[in-house]
Design a protein around this motif. Structure first.
Motif, PDB file in Angstrom:
ATOM      1  N   LEU A 131      -5.645   6.787  -1.335  1.00  0.00           N
ATOM      2  CA  LEU A 131      -5.027   8.754  -1.390  1.00  0.00           C
ATOM      3  C   LEU A 131      -6.835   9.333  -1.089  1.00  0.00           C
ATOM      4  CD1 LEU A 131      -5.174  10.435  -4.225  1.00  0.00           C
ATOM      5  CD2 LEU A 131      -6.570  10.158  -5.574  1.00  0.00           C
ATOM      6  N   SER A 132      -5.555  10.226  -0.185  1.00  0.00           N
ATOM      7  CA  SER A 132      -6.463  11.068   0.596  1.00  0.00           C
ATOM      8  C   SER A 132      -6.493  12.689  -0.263  1.00  0.00           C
ATOM      9  CB  SER A 132      -5.747  11.834   1.949  1.00  0.00           C
ATOM     10  OG  SER A 132      -6.381  12.709   2.509  1.00  0.00           O
ATOM     11  N   LEU A 133      -7.220  13.124  -0.976  1.00  0.00           N
ATOM     12  CA  LEU A 133      -7.651  15.051  -1.306  1.00  0.00           C
ATOM     13  C   LEU A 133      -8.196  15.837  -0.078  1.00  0.00           C
ATOM     14  CD1 LEU A 133      -9.619  13.560  -4.758  1.00  0.00           C
ATOM     15  CD2 LEU A 133      -6.887  13.764  -4.056  1.00  0.00           C
ATOM     16  N   ALA A 134      -7.421  16.724  -0.146  1.00  0.00           N
ATOM     17  CA  ALA A 134      -7.492  17.857   0.776  1.00  0.00           C
ATOM     18  C   ALA A 134      -6.949  18.652   0.504  1.00  0.00           C
ATOM     19  CB  ALA A 134      -7.384  17.400   2.147  1.00  0.00           C
ATOM     20  N   LEU A 161       3.777  10.241  -0.121  1.00  0.00           N
ATOM     21  CA  LEU A 161       4.313  11.276  -0.736  1.00  0.00           C
ATOM     22  C   LEU A 161       3.041  11.868  -0.993  1.00  0.00           C
ATOM     23  CD1 LEU A 161       4.557   8.384  -4.283  1.00  0.00           C
ATOM     24  CD2 LEU A 161       6.418  10.384  -2.769  1.00  0.00           C
ATOM     25  N   ALA A 162       2.908  12.681  -1.834  1.00  0.00           N
ATOM     26  CA  ALA A 162       1.996  13.952  -1.300  1.00  0.00           C
ATOM     27  C   ALA A 162       2.707  14.946  -3.489  1.00  0.00           C
ATOM     28  CB  ALA A 162       2.395  15.347  -0.823  1.00  0.00           C
ATOM     29  N   VAL A 163       1.241  14.994  -3.812  1.00  0.00           N
ATOM     30  CA  VAL A 163       1.199  16.091  -4.666  1.00  0.00           C
ATOM     31  C   VAL A 163       0.893  18.157  -4.212  1.00  0.00           C
ATOM     32  CG1 VAL A 163       0.464  16.501  -7.059  1.00  0.00           C
ATOM     33  CG2 VAL A 163       1.196  14.343  -6.620  1.00  0.00           C
ATOM     34  N   ARG A 164       2.211  18.371  -4.235  1.00  0.00           N
ATOM     35  CA  ARG A 164       2.244  19.861  -3.917  1.00  0.00           C
ATOM     36  C   ARG A 164       2.431  20.984  -5.049  1.00  0.00           C
ATOM     37  NH1 ARG A 164       4.472  19.564   1.918  1.00  0.00           N
ATOM     38  NH2 ARG A 164       3.338  18.625   2.778  1.00  0.00           N
ATOM     39  N   VAL A 173       0.974  -1.336  -0.300  1.00  0.00           N
ATOM     40  CA  VAL A 173       0.044  -0.369  -0.003  1.00  0.00           C
ATOM     41  C   VAL A 173       0.802   1.242   0.280  1.00  0.00           C
ATOM     42  CG1 VAL A 173      -1.530   1.066   1.323  1.00  0.00           C
ATOM     43  CG2 VAL A 173      -1.684  -1.243   1.691  1.00  0.00           C
ATOM     44  N   VAL A 174       0.435   1.975  -0.707  1.00  0.00           N
ATOM     45  CA  VAL A 174       1.068   3.569  -0.852  1.00  0.00           C
ATOM     46  C   VAL A 174       0.261   4.909  -0.660  1.00  0.00           C
ATOM     47  CG1 VAL A 174       2.556   5.606  -2.311  1.00  0.00           C
ATOM     48  CG2 VAL A 174       2.427   2.826  -2.548  1.00  0.00           C
ATOM     49  N   ARG A 175       0.318   5.749   0.145  1.00  0.00           N
ATOM     50  CA  ARG A 175      -0.649   6.304   1.165  1.00  0.00           C
ATOM     51  C   ARG A 175      -0.346   7.725   0.529  1.00  0.00           C
ATOM     52  NH1 ARG A 175      -1.695   8.114   6.112  1.00  0.00           N
ATOM     53  NH2 ARG A 175      -3.954   8.837   5.033  1.00  0.00           N
ATOM     54  N   LEU A 176      -1.341   7.954  -0.532  1.00  0.00           N
ATOM     55  CA  LEU A 176      -0.563   9.254  -1.200  1.00  0.00           C
ATOM     56  C   LEU A 176      -1.930  10.864  -1.119  1.00  0.00           C
ATOM     57  CD1 LEU A 176       0.729  11.113  -4.394  1.00  0.00           C
ATOM     58  CD2 LEU A 176      -1.354   9.822  -5.199  1.00  0.00           C
ATOM     59  N   ALA A 177      -0.724  11.622  -0.756  1.00  0.00           N
ATOM     60  CA  ALA A 177      -1.709  12.940  -0.642  1.00  0.00           C
ATOM     61  C   ALA A 177      -2.280  13.818  -1.734  1.00  0.00           C
ATOM     62  CB  ALA A 177      -1.252  13.688   1.014  1.00  0.00           C
ATOM     63  N   ALA A 178      -2.709  14.716  -1.792  1.00  0.00           N
ATOM     64  CA  ALA A 178      -2.881  15.537  -2.938  1.00  0.00           C
ATOM     65  C   ALA A 178      -3.900  17.048  -3.072  1.00  0.00           C
ATOM     66  CB  ALA A 178      -3.215  14.414  -4.726  1.00  0.00           C
ATOM     67  N   PRO A 179      -4.160  17.256  -3.707  1.00  0.00           N
ATOM     68  CA  PRO A 179      -5.360  19.020  -3.259  1.00  0.00           C
ATOM     69  C   PRO A 179      -6.389  18.841  -4.330  1.00  0.00           C
ATOM     70  CG  PRO A 179      -3.397  19.504  -4.368  1.00  0.00           C
ATOM     71  CD  PRO A 179      -2.325  18.372  -4.227  1.00  0.00           C
ATOM     72  N   ALA A 180      -7.821  18.812  -3.307  1.00  0.00           N
ATOM     73  CA  ALA A 180      -8.628  17.725  -3.611  1.00  0.00           C
ATOM     74  C   ALA A 180      -9.023  17.947  -5.353  1.00  0.00           C
ATOM     75  CB  ALA A 180      -9.682  18.535  -2.976  1.00  0.00           C
TER      76      ALA A 180
END
Length: 305
Positions: free
Chosen positions: A128-131, A144-147, A96-103
């Motif tokens: 995937l968490s979108l916020a 990871l996170a997309v910023r 599992v990879v936990r990834l965050a990104a802007p909504a």
């Protein structure tokens, strides 16, 4: 509290017994002969019993050494097996990879490309968490996170993907009714929609064609915490807004929106993929980072396709 067993010394002892020589064991273990000898001596001192009879010509096990050999061999073989298994698993993307990104960005762009990633790496799962608020990768356990930001110096590891242009946009209907602003000071007379998740939502800053800087306080009937939610009101001709190109490029291409004040540039953030400190990443994290950089660098808002 009792000391942990000296597993390294037991493994060295097993290798010496297997090869019948300190020198050959040192070669197999990629150690110096002195290190091998010290490990066995350390173990003997701890046990209070000799493990080998040593002569100039011959090395043989003592009674204590013979009694300990089978278990020492298991320690060595189990250690070799777990290292081999773990290395093999880490080389194959799995888990599992936990990834965050802007909504807005996640809905508009990540959602389109992630099916390709999942098809390419069927043993990897994504959480995937979108916020739109900035997550704490370390405290919240993200890989990871997309910023989209001008990143400050930090301990996070970042790979820059591309610039994310921001532009002043409105509908042809709005500009026909109220005129196009030509200078930042003109915006004080316009209905300006604002984005809440920035330090000063009501102060817009620009850099002019000659490098001059200008700031203007704006106002309007709508403030949001997700830039995508401005699109319908912009198309309806109710105001203007600073919008990222990745949100408004389709409306610009279709003629539903137009740009204004093109000689004056708002601050330009960049798209980054960031990860927590530490150079070693599991294969599943590395392949996702590489995939995101590859696909987002060729995104449609950049190519115009």
């Amino acid at each position: 509290m009792p000391k942990l067993p000296d597993f390294e010394a037991w493994a060295v002892f097993a290798k010496v017994a297997e090869t019948g020589s300190f020198a050959r064991a040192a070669d197999d273990l990629d150690m110096s002969k002195a290190t091998v000898s010290k490990a066995v001596s350390r173990l003997e001192a701890r046990l209070g019993a000799g493990l080998f009879h040593r002569t100039s010509r011959r090395l043989s096990l003592t009674e204590s050494g013979r009694g300990a050999l089978e278990r020492a061999q298991r320690i060595l073989s189990e250690g070799e097996a777990v290292e081999a298994e773990t290395a093999a698993q880490s080389a194959v993307p799995r888990g599992v990879v936990r990834l965050a990104a802007p909504a807005s960005f996640g809905l508009l762009h990540l959602a389109e490309i992630l099916p390709d990633f999942l098809a390419r790496y069927p043993e990897v799962s994504l959480d995937l968490s979108l916020a739109d608020h900035k997550v704490d990768l370390v405290a919240e356990g993200f890989d990871l996170a997309v910023r989209i930001a001008q990143l400050p110096d930090s301990s996070l590891l970042a790979r820059r993907v591309c610039d994310m242009r921001v532009m002043l946009v409105g509908s042809p209907r709005y500009f026909e009714a109220f005129g196009k602003p030509e200078h930042p000071r003109d915006l004080a007379q316009h209905r300006c929609f604002t984005y809440a998740n920035v330090e000063s939502p009501d102060t817009w800053r620009f850099t002019g064609p000659a490098g001059e800087e200008a700031a203007v306080v704006v106002s309007g009937p709508l403030r949001v915490n997700s830039s995508e939610s401005l699109s319908a009101s912009l198309r309806a001709g109710l105001g203007v807004a600073l919008q990222p190109e990745f949100i408004c490029w389709r409306d610009l291409k279709a003629g539903a929106l137009e740009t204004a004040m093109c000689d004056w540039r708002p601050p330009t953030p960049a798209l980054h993929v960031v990860s927590p400190p530490g150079r070693l990443r599991p294969a599943r994290v590395k392949v996702l980072m590489d995939f995101l950089v590859e696909r987002l660098a060729a995104a449609r808002w950049e190519t115009g396709l």
